[in-house]
Structures are given as C-alpha cells and as structure tokens.
Design an enzyme around this catalytic site. Structure first.
Site, mmCIF file in Angstrom:
data_model
loop_
_atom_site.group_PDB
_atom_site.id
_atom_site.type_symbol
_atom_site.label_atom_id
_atom_site.label_comp_id
_atom_site.label_asym_id
_atom_site.label_seq_id
_atom_site.Cartn_x
_atom_site.Cartn_y
_atom_site.Cartn_z
ATOM 1 C CB THR A 1 45.950 39.592 38.815
ATOM 2 O OG1 THR A 1 47.132 39.478 39.597
ATOM 3 C CG2 THR A 1 46.308 39.688 37.354
ATOM 4 C CG ASP B 1 39.940 38.513 36.603
ATOM 5 O OD1 ASP B 1 40.385 37.786 37.519
ATOM 6 O OD2 ASP B 1 40.667 39.195 35.863
ATOM 7 C CG ASP C 1 42.131 38.127 42.049
ATOM 8 O OD1 ASP C 1 43.075 37.924 42.829
ATOM 9 O OD2 ASP C 1 42.103 37.701 40.886
#
Length: 793
Positions: free
Chosen positions: A298, A534, A296
């Site tokens: 961010t 996350d 990912d």
C-alpha cells in the site's frame, strides 16, 4: 494556558527573546569549508611543492603537472557547491510540518517556527520535533525506539513528557513545547540527518587503505631516488632535481580521493533532479550493492487512495451504512480506508459523538468506536476479517475469496464488549464486509521488470491479507506471487525463518517487528537489503535495512529514518536510484585501476633507477603527458559512463590484483627500453628518454583498454583520441620541442614499439589470468533457491 494556543503577539515576543526553535541546521558544508577542504589537502601540498620547485628551476612546461591541482580542485569545489544547494532545496521540501494551535486556529508551520509554549497537535505517524509535556491525550501511543531501542509502543497520558525524535503510533494528543532550539534533542537529530558528509564506507575505507600503502612505499623510494640523482657523476644539479621531481610526482594518485568524493556528490545531484532526496551519501554506495528489495504494498505498489467498491451486509445488519457514516464522522484523523468510506458515506452535520474510541494500530489491525445513542448505538470494530473472525466464519471465507481477487476487505463487526475495555472488545459478530479497491501504480510493473533483469530479488512485505497481497503481486507478474505466505505461520526457529524469508516472494499479515526480523534474516544469508515503505509500521525495518527508502507523502517518521526519500512518491524512481549507485561505485573502481597502475610503475621506476644509479629517464612533462592521455582525461569519461554491474565486496583486492602486475609490466618495459637504447651509441640522451616514454605510453594505453572493457564506440573514441593526441605531440615539430620528444632515431623508436607490444601482450595475459582467478563460485540466486524450495515442497 487556554487550549486555543498562543496569540500572534505572544509568538512574536518569544521569537524576539530567542525562545524559538530556529536553530541553524547545517544541510551542507559552508562554501568556505568546501574551498578549504579541496585546496588544503596533503596531496595538493606535495604536488604543489614539487610544482613550485619546477617553476624555480624551469623550464615552465615541466611544471604542467601542477595544473592538475587547479583543474581537479576547481571541479571539486563547483560540484560540491552544486550538491550543497540541491540538498538544501530538497531538505526544505522533505521536512515535517507540525500543526500548531495559534489564536484558536490550527496552522502548519516548519519546525524552526515553533516557539516555547506552542501547543502542537499529534496524530498517527507524526514526528515529535521538540521536547514537551502532554496537555491532552486520546489513546496516545508513542514509539521511542529511535531513542531507547525498544520497539514496543509506550502509552502516554496527560502530564507525561514526550521527547523529540519519537513518533506517534496510534491515537492523538496535544503537547506543549517546553524545550526548543538547541535544548531539544530534535535539533541534534535534524542537523545530523541533513549534514553533507562523506561517512565511512567500504569504498572510502579501501581508498584510504591503498593510500596508506602508497605512503609507506613513497618514503623509501623518494629517499633512494633523491640520493641517486644527486650523486650521479657529471649530472647537473638542475637535471638531477628535475629527475627527482619526475620520479615523485606520479607516485601520488592525486585525483583518486577527489574523484571518489566527486562521484558521490554528482550522484546526489543527479538523484536530486529526479526528486530523490539522499540524506546520507554512503547510501549511494549501498545502492550499488543491493541484491534484495523489500517493498510495502500500500502506497508503494498501489496508490494511497482507494474507493469503496461494495458493502456486503452480514447477519441482517441493515444499520451497517449508518454505522460507517457515524464512524467516518467520529474519526478526526482518517486513514486511506476511512477516507474511502467517508467518500461513499459522507457524515452530515449531526454526527453522533463517540463515547468510546480505540484508534487503529498496525499491531492490533483494527480500530473501534462505541456510540451510546442513534442508529449506530453499540460498540463496533473495523479491521482485518482474519484477525477478528474465526476461520470457519462464513464472512471470513467470503472475505478471503474477495481478497484473492486483489481487493482490500475490512470487516465491520459488532463487539460484545467495550472497544476500549481492558479485556478488549470480546467476541465479534460480522455486520458487513467493506470491499475496497486499490489502484496499482502504473509505473510499478516496469520497475519490477527492471529489478528482475538486474538479478535483484523483489519481496512484497505487507500487513494486509496474504491472499490479497498475492493477488496484487500476481497482477504485476511478480515471480513467486502464486505462493504468498501468511507471516503468522512463519517458523520460530531462526534458521528456518531465514530460509522461508529467502525462498518466498510475497508476505501478508506482517507485523512491524517481523519486518525488522526479515531484514535481519536476509542479512544473515549475506544479502544487501533495501527496504521501501511509507508508514509508521515500516520505520523499524527502514532503520535496520542497509538502505531505507521512504515515500515523500509517507509519515514524517519514515522519512526521518530513511537514507533516501522519493519526494515524487514514484516507485519508478527506484530503478534510477539503484542504477545511479551502481554507476558511481563501478566507475570509481575502474578509475582506481588506472591511478594505481601509475603509482605502481612510478614506485618501481624510482626504486630501480635509484638502485642502478642512472639518470631518471623521464622529465616531469613526459609523465604529465602520458598520465593525462592515459589516465586523467579517460578517467573523466569513464567516471560518467553507465554501469549496471552490482558492486561486490573486496574492492581493494580486485583493484590491486590488476594494478600491481600492470604497473610492474609498464615499469619494466620503460626501464628495459631505456637500458636497451642507451647501448646504441648513435642515439642521444633525448632519444633515450623518448624511447622510454613511447614504450610506457603503449603499455599504458593497453591498460586503459583492459580497464575500459567492454568497449563501446565512445570508449574506442576516447582511446583513439589519446593515441592521436600522443602522435601529434610526437610528430609536430614545435610540440616535439615543447614536450622534449625526439622520435627521429629509427632504431630506438623500433625498439620502444617492440618492447611496448610485448608489454601489451603481458598485460593482456595477466588480466585474463587474474580475471579467472578472481571469479569465485557464485552463490545461487534467490530465484534459484526459491525454485529449489518450491520443488522440494
């Protein structure tokens, strides 16, 4: 019950009555189980029985092989206990902490402190840890995919039940714990997720298959050698038993299974020191096989925190700052974007109440709030410009230009309809562009360089605008960052979809379902995939990837399904994790070559000697010495060596391809030497055995050299130490008597060295031939296919 929760007295009453969630979670095996599993094994039983037999018939030095049980078992117990304690500490750090209302206050507790009838608050990303009924819900959406396999979020209203093991996708709510402790499904999930187990893996399946083969070979060989040794004329029974034991002991690769378990356990401990929680031990092996890392953006490549860089007002909406202030004050669970807005436009004490709310979800990619009064009156949406606006809208064009600079751009727009209406907010008029800056993690660049150097492909998979994601990837100099792809344009055909995923490095506007499909597409092309993330939107892909890696500061749901959690939230830890996996799997394969070579020549010796009906040429102490110097001690150092080679399938085939011919050569050389020197009338029986031991040692050392390649200085030191130690035992008088080695017959010693040299040449030739035969045409790398794809385009 009042919505301010239980009182302290009521909590204490329920704890005393045993109506709490305090269920003992087995984070590792107990000390007793560890000792029992390391001591009472089939291999220890065989070796221990033979050692006791040798102690009875003597001399004691012929039972030295029994010390291997003590040393290996002791190491196994110590390392597993250390791993157990590390895992228990890390599991406590990584567990979720639900927010509970008690005495009118909201407090964080650990799951085991929940009691029956507790009121627990829910927000996006929260894991539901006990079974319960909803007493309050505000646009609450729950993902039950961990329970049902259905990926679609389920809308929940007051009165409905939510189950432990699910997690919140959007909205907020409050639930009352109705089933806690062993009655809740969460207790079973937590126990299963944190247990210290050695579950099935290719490596362990391969070792088990090898041991089954050895067992089948041992039975007839053992019967043959026992009969032959006990029926030899003029052979004392004591010597016959010694020869039988000497033939049987080296057949058992007693250290191989234990060393495999140790390698996993030591890997967990090493990663634990880097603040990396390994929830499933096979993840150590899986890391060694990874050739694609999907990450990912961010929170992984960029820091979670952002700051408001600019507010560009559109269409004369001067009230944009007032609207943002009101929206920030109306959001009880702000995400990173809203926190940045609240920092720039802090809400005051007179924050207007929101009349209508639509929480943000990754599927919609926008949130909405409606106000009935004040300067912010109306319905407003905040989200992705390319989702909310037409392609020709000037605000969207401006947003894409800003996104190309690596900035995160959100649209504040006025909605024509109610944001929570059944038909959606309707048409959107741009009111302002909210420009946010994302800070790239300083460790992200070096981590990407490491993966590129190891031929591991990196793919950035984000829900943000593709151009913005590409700009971040370009700043990190990721190969292929100049051709980002909007995931909404991915082809529907599975084959074309897989080709696009394999040949592209950067993806934007990826939905949670598409992340999962991308993992499946890479699997269909034969890749081993690690997925990092996350957020809640990463959970489905984390589940399906070969290795799921979650950030410690991420959502509780992502941590729950990942095999590995980076508790320090540092992407720079991941290269160390991959390197540790490769070290473990590569070194186990090396050591397995040594153990199985010994097994092969031991079985061959038993069969040949049994068929020929001659005394067994070795005493147990002879094979203990050779095995310790060429296998046991070197294996300890080789198991700790760095190893960056990515593991490949076919473990059993590769190990047997080297071990079988090497073992046959070693066995033939030792038997041939023994038969040759038996024809020398001037040589004694002890000198016959010494010549056979010398030939076996020379060949075994060369097998060690082949297995240890490429040779570094410390490996040469290990080999030199083995040779020097053997020479000391061979030449020092009192050690000669202890080990029963008598090299004073020049003819026998010369013959042994000559046969050993021939054996070394044969091992080298076999290794080179097998090495060439084992090389299959390599599959083109993802990078080369991407370049071909770009050239075709």
């Amino acid at each position: 019950m009042a919505l301010d929760g239980l009182t302290a007295a009521e909590v204490a009453e329920r704890v005393a009555a045993g109506r709490s969630n305090d269920v003992p979670v087995v984070a590792a095996r107990s000390i007793r189980d560890i000792v029992r599993s390391n001591v009472f094994t089939r291999f220890n039983a065989v070796i221990g029985t033979l050692a006791v037999l040798m102690l009875v018939i003597g001399p004691p030095q012929d039972a030295l092989f029994g010390l291997v049980i003590v040393v290996n078992t002791g190491i196994g117990i110590v390392q597993e206990v250390r791993a157990k304690r590390t895992l228990e500490r890390l599991a406590i750090v990584g567990e979720s902490r639900p927010r509970v209302r008690r005495d009118g206050q909201v407090v964080e507790v650990v799951p085991r402190e929940l009691v029956l009838d507790d009121l627990v608050e829910l927000g996006a990303g929260d894991e539901i840890v006990v079974d319960d009924g909803l007493v309050a819900a505000d646009a609450l959406e729950v993902d039950e995919s961990l329970l049902t396999g259905e990926s679609d979020a389920v809308h929940k209203v007051v009165g409905e039940q939510v189950l432990s093991g699910s997690f919140v996708v959007a909205g907020r709510g409050v639930y009352r714990a109705t089933r806690v402790g062993r009655e809740a499904y969460a207790a079973q999930l937590a126990e299963e997720a944190s247990r210290f187990t050695l579950t099935a893996s290719e490596l362990r399946r391969g070792v088990d298959a090898i041991l089954r083969i050895i067992t089948y070979l041992m039975v007839p060989a053992a019967v043959l050698i026992v009969i032959s040794q006990l029926t030899i004329d003029d052979e004392p029974t004591r010597d016959a038993l010694r020869g039988t034991v000497a033939a049987l002991v080296p057949m058992v690769p007693e250290g191989l299974v234990l060393l495999t378990s140790l390698a996993f356990a030591v890997g967990v401990v090493r990663l634990g020191r880097r603040q990396c929680l390994v929830q499933e031990l096979p993840a150590i092996e899986g890391l060694a096989r990874v050739d694609v890392v999907c990450t990912d953006k961010t929170g992984t490549l960029t820091e979670n925190g952002m700051r408001l860089a600019e507010l560009r007002v559109c269409n004369g909406h001067d009230e944009a700052d007032a609207v943002l202030t009101a929206m920030a004050g109306a959001d009880p669970r702000p995400n990173a974007s809203m926190l940045a807005i609240a920092e720039a436009y802090p809400p005051g004490a007179d924050v207007p109440a929101a009349a209508r709310v639509m929480p943000f979800s990754s599927a919609r990619k926008w949130s909405g709030v409606g106000f009935d009064s004040t300067a912010a009156a109306g319905d407003w949406v905040l989200g992705a410009p390319d989702v909310l606006l037409d392609a020709a809208d000037p605000a969207r064009v401006a947003a894409e230009e800003l996104g190309a600079q690596g900035l995160r751009v959100l649209l504040l727009g006025r909605a024509a309809g109610a944001v929570d209406g059944p038909d959606g907010p309707g048409s959107i008029e741009a009111a302002a562009l909210v420009v946010l800056e994302q800070r790239i993690r300083p460790e992200a660049g070096p981590a990407l360089r490491y993966f590129e150097s190891q031929d591991v492909a990196l793919k950035v998979v984000s829900g943000d605008n593709a151009v913005s994601v590409g700009a971040v990837a370009a700043a990190l100099e990721l190969d292929g960052a100049d051709h980002p792809m909007d995931a909404r344009r991915l082809p529907a055909d599975p084959e074309a979809f897989a080709e696009a995923v394999e040949s592209t490095s950067v993806f934007g506007r990826v939905t949670p379902t598409q992340k999962r499909e991308m993992v499946g597409a890479l699997h269909s092309r034969g890749h081993t995939v690690a997925m990092t993330g996350d957020g809640v939107n990463d959970v489905l892909a984390l589940k399906d990837a070969d290795i799921g890696v979650a950030m410690g500061s991420g959502s509780a749901a992502s941590r729950a399904v990942a095999q590995i959690v980076l508790l320090d939230n540092s992407f720079a830890t991941l290269p160390h994790v991959v390197a540790e996996g490769r070290r473990v799997i590569g070194n186990i394969e090396r050591v397995a070559n040594l153990f199985l070579t010994k097994t092969v020549y031991s079985v061959l010796l038993a069969i040949v000697i049994g068929v020929m009906g001659i005394p067994f040429p070795f005493l147990p102490r002879h094979l203990t010495l050779v095995g310790s110097l060429t296998i046991g001690i070197p294996a300890f150092f080789l198991a700790l060596a760095p190893n960056a080679e990515r593991a490949r399938p076919g473990f059993v085939r590769r190990v047997l391809r080297l071990a079988i011919p090497a073992g046959i050569i070693a066995g033939v050389c030792s038997v041939g030497t023994y038969l040759m020197v038996r024809e020398m009338d001037s040589a004694t029986d002890e000198q016959h055995s010494t010549a056979a031991v010398l030939a076996l040692f020379v060949v075994s050392v060369w097998v060690l050299i082949v297995v240890a390649r490429p040779l570094a200085w410390w490996k040469l030191l290990v080999v030199a130490g083995a040779c020097l130690s053997f020479l000391v035992c061979l030449l020092v008088p009192w050690l000669q008597g202890f080990w029963a080695l008598y090299p004073d017959h020049a003819g026998a010693t010369t013959a042994a060295l000559a046969v050993g040299a021939v054996g070394c040449v044969a091992v080298e030739v076999s290794a080179r031939v097998q090495g060439r035969a084992g090389r299959s045409p390599s599959r083109p790398s993802i990078r080369s296919r991407r370049e071909d794809h770009a050239g075709t385009a």
